[in-house]
Structure formats: structure tokens, C-alpha cells
Design a protein around this motif. Structure first.
Motif, PDB file in Angstrom:
ATOM      1  N   ARG A   1       0.489  -1.542  -0.109  1.00  0.00           N
ATOM      2  CA  ARG A   1      -0.173   0.107   0.446  1.00  0.00           C
ATOM      3  C   ARG A   1       0.877   1.328   0.646  1.00  0.00           C
TER       4      ARG A   1
ATOM      5  N   ARG B   1      -7.313   2.171  -8.399  1.00  0.00           N
ATOM      6  CA  ARG B   1      -6.886   1.168  -7.123  1.00  0.00           C
ATOM      7  C   ARG B   1      -6.480  -0.378  -8.376  1.00  0.00           C
TER       8      ARG B   1
ATOM      9  N   PHE C   1      -1.338   2.922  -5.503  1.00  0.00           N
ATOM     10  CA  PHE C   1      -2.595   3.068  -5.254  1.00  0.00           C
ATOM     11  C   PHE C   1      -2.988   1.258  -4.695  1.00  0.00           C
ATOM     12  N   SER C   2      -3.070   0.343  -4.869  1.00  0.00           N
ATOM     13  CA  SER C   2      -3.898  -1.199  -4.317  1.00  0.00           C
ATOM     14  C   SER C   2      -3.375  -0.858  -3.021  1.00  0.00           C
TER      15      SER C   2
ATOM     16  N   HIS D   1      -3.914   0.247 -11.334  1.00  0.00           N
ATOM     17  CA  HIS D   1      -3.206  -0.313 -10.242  1.00  0.00           C
ATOM     18  C   HIS D   1      -3.235  -1.943 -10.297  1.00  0.00           C
TER      19      HIS D   1
ATOM     20  N   LYS E   1     -10.738   3.670  -1.749  1.00  0.00           N
ATOM     21  CA  LYS E   1     -10.355   1.900  -1.825  1.00  0.00           C
ATOM     22  C   LYS E   1     -12.347   1.424  -1.567  1.00  0.00           C
TER      23      LYS E   1
ATOM     24  N   GLU F   1      -6.926  -5.472  -3.301  1.00  0.00           N
ATOM     25  CA  GLU F   1      -7.202  -6.288  -4.565  1.00  0.00           C
ATOM     26  C   GLU F   1      -6.519  -7.963  -4.270  1.00  0.00           C
TER      27      GLU F   1
ATOM     28  N   SER G   1       2.810   6.133  -9.994  1.00  0.00           N
ATOM     29  CA  SER G   1       1.870   5.300  -9.056  1.00  0.00           C
ATOM     30  C   SER G   1       2.760   5.750  -7.570  1.00  0.00           C
TER      31      SER G   1
END
Length: 397
Positions: free
Chosen positions: A59, A297, A63-64, A300, A290, A68, A261
Motif C-alpha cells: 500500500r 486502484r 494505489f492498490s 494499478h 478504496k 485487491e 503511482s
């Protein structure tokens, strides 16, 4: 991960699954277990506030994050396991098995809820520090436990760090018709899932939570896209994406996106990078939600998946190294390890607050928590092997 994993791969996503030897003998893709285990470690580290150990989690580099990875692999493995059962046992039996698994997850959530709230309540009462209850989202339980318990049974009340499990329950409980559709009209089903996600981005609807002014932290109407996309890949979509994944242009664009990112995320924490994102661009990309699975996200995650697939082929020899076995074992027992990790994260938070918050103690709590999670997964693996040996002897006799 798109195209990450062979459609013949298997993991322990469900009690109906059975272990298989690694490739090439069976085609088992150990990357599934490896990255789900890594996601569980990252989730534990991220759930311990003020912890230097979570600096290494993904993290902080884009972004993710681990959510995910966890949701995608869960959809991927669910589609593979139950997709085969759908072919051999039919829709009714397979649907019953999926719902049975969702029920097991629900029971695990309630059990975890009771233990977790008992842990928080004990600490609040023993140390006379109500800030723990507020920080962990347990104030409503202490104020009106009867109402809070009912709301927890409805999955509307979720203390801090417990949001992933209710999301998984809802996604799996609604999976039978989606699986049926994915088997017959995979592209149309994925497109319908995308349209639902797109509607959330513009209309902002979500499921209500408790107290009444709260909504679900992980909006299931949005996160279903990650789960369905995983299922689509697990049923053969990954093979169809292989041309894109192995394209040099796609790889270059993926690396570029990951680098951008990383720069954006770094600008949030490192003063010299402040102002990296021009205000006109910031107005477009922020907030990177999120809750509703922002497009930044999702993209990414796709870019990260492309790079990982190119770097780690399915038959990579190092996947069977002893050093990686702890991660793989945790990934094979994800439900138990996740629940244990939630319990351990609050225990670590308590120790860092009440005993010592030094960097050494932060590292000690991080390593100790992961070691305990590995120990639990090793115990479960041993028990599973013992049960298989017992059944084999019984059949032989």
C-alpha cells in the motif's frame, strides 16, 4: 492477476478441494497460495497502527493494496473449484456447496466478532482506556451490546479490521448465479459486472451499516468487479489475455503506471515530493476511493499483475523453495489465518501502546505475529495430512 495463473491450478479455497503436487506433474500454480499468503501478512501488518513493519507492504508503493490481491485470488480459485463441480455435479449441488462455504465464513465472522469484542472489552475495562473502544470501532457494542450484536448478525456492524470477511461472505453467497453465467456467457457477465461497478462510481450507492450514518467500508457493489474478474480469469479468461500480458508495449505501460503511482504516493509522505501532483490533476484523480474501488486502484492492480506474471512464470523453480513454504501454507489456510491475524493485530497494538512503542518492539510484534500465523498454518497443514493418511489407511484396510 489477469492471466496469472493456469486454469488447472488448485488451492485450499474450500474444504471440498484436495491438495495436489506442484507442477509440472499436476499443473498446480503455487503463485495463488504464495500471493494470498503474502496478502494475509500485509493485512496483518497494516492493521497494527504506528508500526514500522507495515512500511514494507504494497500500500506504500502504489494505489492498490493487499485487499485487491486477496479478493481477486478468492474469485479466481472459487471459479476454478466450483466451475469444475458445476460440470460434474450440476448447478443445484454446486450452488449448495458454495452456500455452505458462505455459511462457514459467516459462522467464522460471528465467532471472530465475539472473540475480538471480548478482547477489546477486556482491555478497555482492565486498563480504563476507552480510546481503544473508539479506535477499534467498538463504542456501539459497549453502549448497546444487544443492538450491536443483532447488527453484527446482519453484517452491518463491523469493528475495525473486520471489513474484508463480510465482503467475502456477500460475494460468495451471491456467486452461484454469477458462476453459472460465467460458464455460459463469460464476456457478457464480466461486462455486466463492469457496468454495475461503473454505476457505483457515478451514483454512489452502497449497503447501509451500523450506526445508521455509516456505509460498508468495502462497497460490495463495486468490489464485485474484482471478484468477478478473478472468476472470469480462472475460467479461461487468463489464457485469452496472454497475448496482452506478454506484449512489450503493455509491459512498458504497466511499469510506467507503477512508477507514476509510486511517485504520487510518495508525494503524500515525503516533503521533497510535495506538489508533484498539479492541482488540476489532483482535482481529477482524488479521492482515490478504496470503498468504491477507484479506477486508479483497479488499473494499478492490473499493471502490478502484468509485471508479476512476466517476472514469475508458473513453473518457476523457486516457488518450491523451503523459504517460501511459510507464505504458501498461510495462503492455503486463508480463512483461519485471516481470523487469527485480526486477533493478533489488536494484541500487537495493545503491547505497543501499553508496554513499549520502540522500533525494536514494533519489529518484534510484526515478526512474532507473522510467526504465529505461520505456526497456525503449519498445524493445520499437519492435521490435513494426518487426516488424508488416516483415510488412505482406512480405504486400504
Amino acid at each position: 492477476m489477469p492471466a496469472p495463473l493456469a486454469a488447472t491450478a488448485t488451492t485450499h479455497a474450500d474444504p471440498a478441494e484436495r491438495p495436489a503436487p506442484p507442477p509440472p506433474a499436476s499443473g498446480r500454480d503455487l503463485r495463488l497460495d504464495l500471493f494470498r499468503g503474502l496478502a494475509l501478512w500485509f493485512i496483518f501488518l497494516n492493521h497494527v497502527p504506528n508500526n514500522v513493519g507495515n512500511w514494507i507492504t504494497n500500500r506504500n508503493f502504489g494505489f492498490s493494496d493487499a485487499t485487491e490481491i486477496f479478493v481477486f485470488i478468492s474469485g479466481y480459485t472459487a471459479a476454478m473449484v466450483y466451475g469444475r463441480q458445476l460440470d460434474s455435479s450440476g448447478a443445484m449441488v454446486t450452488s449448495a456447496r458454495i452456500l455452505r462455504r458462505a455459511w462457514q465464513l459467516y459462522v467464522a465472522f460471528i465467532f471472530l466478532f465475539v472473540i475480538y469484542l471480548a478482547e477489546i472489552s477486556y482491555v478497555v475495562g482492565s486498563f480504563e482506556n476507552p480510546l481503544y473502544a473508539e479506535e477499534m470501532g467498538a463504542l456501539q457494542f459497549l453502549a448497546e451490546p444487544d443492538v450491536a450484536l443483532v447488527q453484527a448478525l446482519l453484517l452491518k456492524f463491523r469493528p475495525a479490521n473486520m471489513d474484508v470477511l463480510p465482503l467475502y461472505i456477500v460475494l460468495l453467497a451471491t456467486f452461484p448465479p454469477i458462476l453459472w453465467a460465467l460458464k455460459r456467457w463469460p464476456d457478457a457477465t464480466l461486462f455486466a459486472s463492469f457496468l454495475l461497478w461503473l454505476a457505483v462510481q457515478f451514483l454512489g450507492f452502497n449497503l447501509p451499516g451500523y450506526p445508521d450514518d455509516r456505509m460498508w467500508f468495502f462497497n460490495p457493489f463495486a468490489w464485485q468487479l474484482m471478484f468477478v474478474f478473478g472468476g472470469w480469469c480462472g475460467l479461461g479468461g487468463s489464457d485469452r489475455l496472454s497475448v496482452l500480458v506478454h506484449s512489450r508495449l503493455v509491459l512498458a505501460l504497466s511499469v510506467l503506471y507503477l512508477a507514476l503511482s509510486l511517485a504520487v504516493v510518495t508525494s503524500w509522505y515525503w516533503p521533497p515530493m510535495e506538489g508533484f501532483v498539479p492541482p488540476v490533476i489532483g482535482d481529477i484523480i482524488y479521492p482515490i476511493s478504496k470503498t468504491d474501488l477507484s479506477v486508479l486502484r483497479f488499473v494499478h492492480f492490473l499493471a502490478l499483475a502484468v509485471v508479476i506474471v512476466r517476472l514469475i512464470p508458473v513453473h518457476a523453480a523457486f516457488l518450491r523453495w523451503e523459504l517460501l513454504k511459510p507464505l504458501i501454507m498461510c495462503g492455503q489456510h486463508s480463512l483461519e489465518v485471516f481470523c487469527f491475524g485480526v486477533f493478533l493485530s489488536f494484541a500487537a497494538h495493545f503491547v505497543l501502546n501499553e508496554v513499549s512503542g520502540t522500533v525494536l518492539m514494533q519489529l518484534t510484534m510484526s515478526v512474532s505475529g507473522i510467526a504465529l500465523m505461520v505456526g497456525l498454518s503449519a498445524l493445520l497443514s499437519w492435521y490435513a495430512r494426518a487426516e488424508r493418511d488416516r483415510m488412505a489407511r482406512k480405504k486400504a484396510g
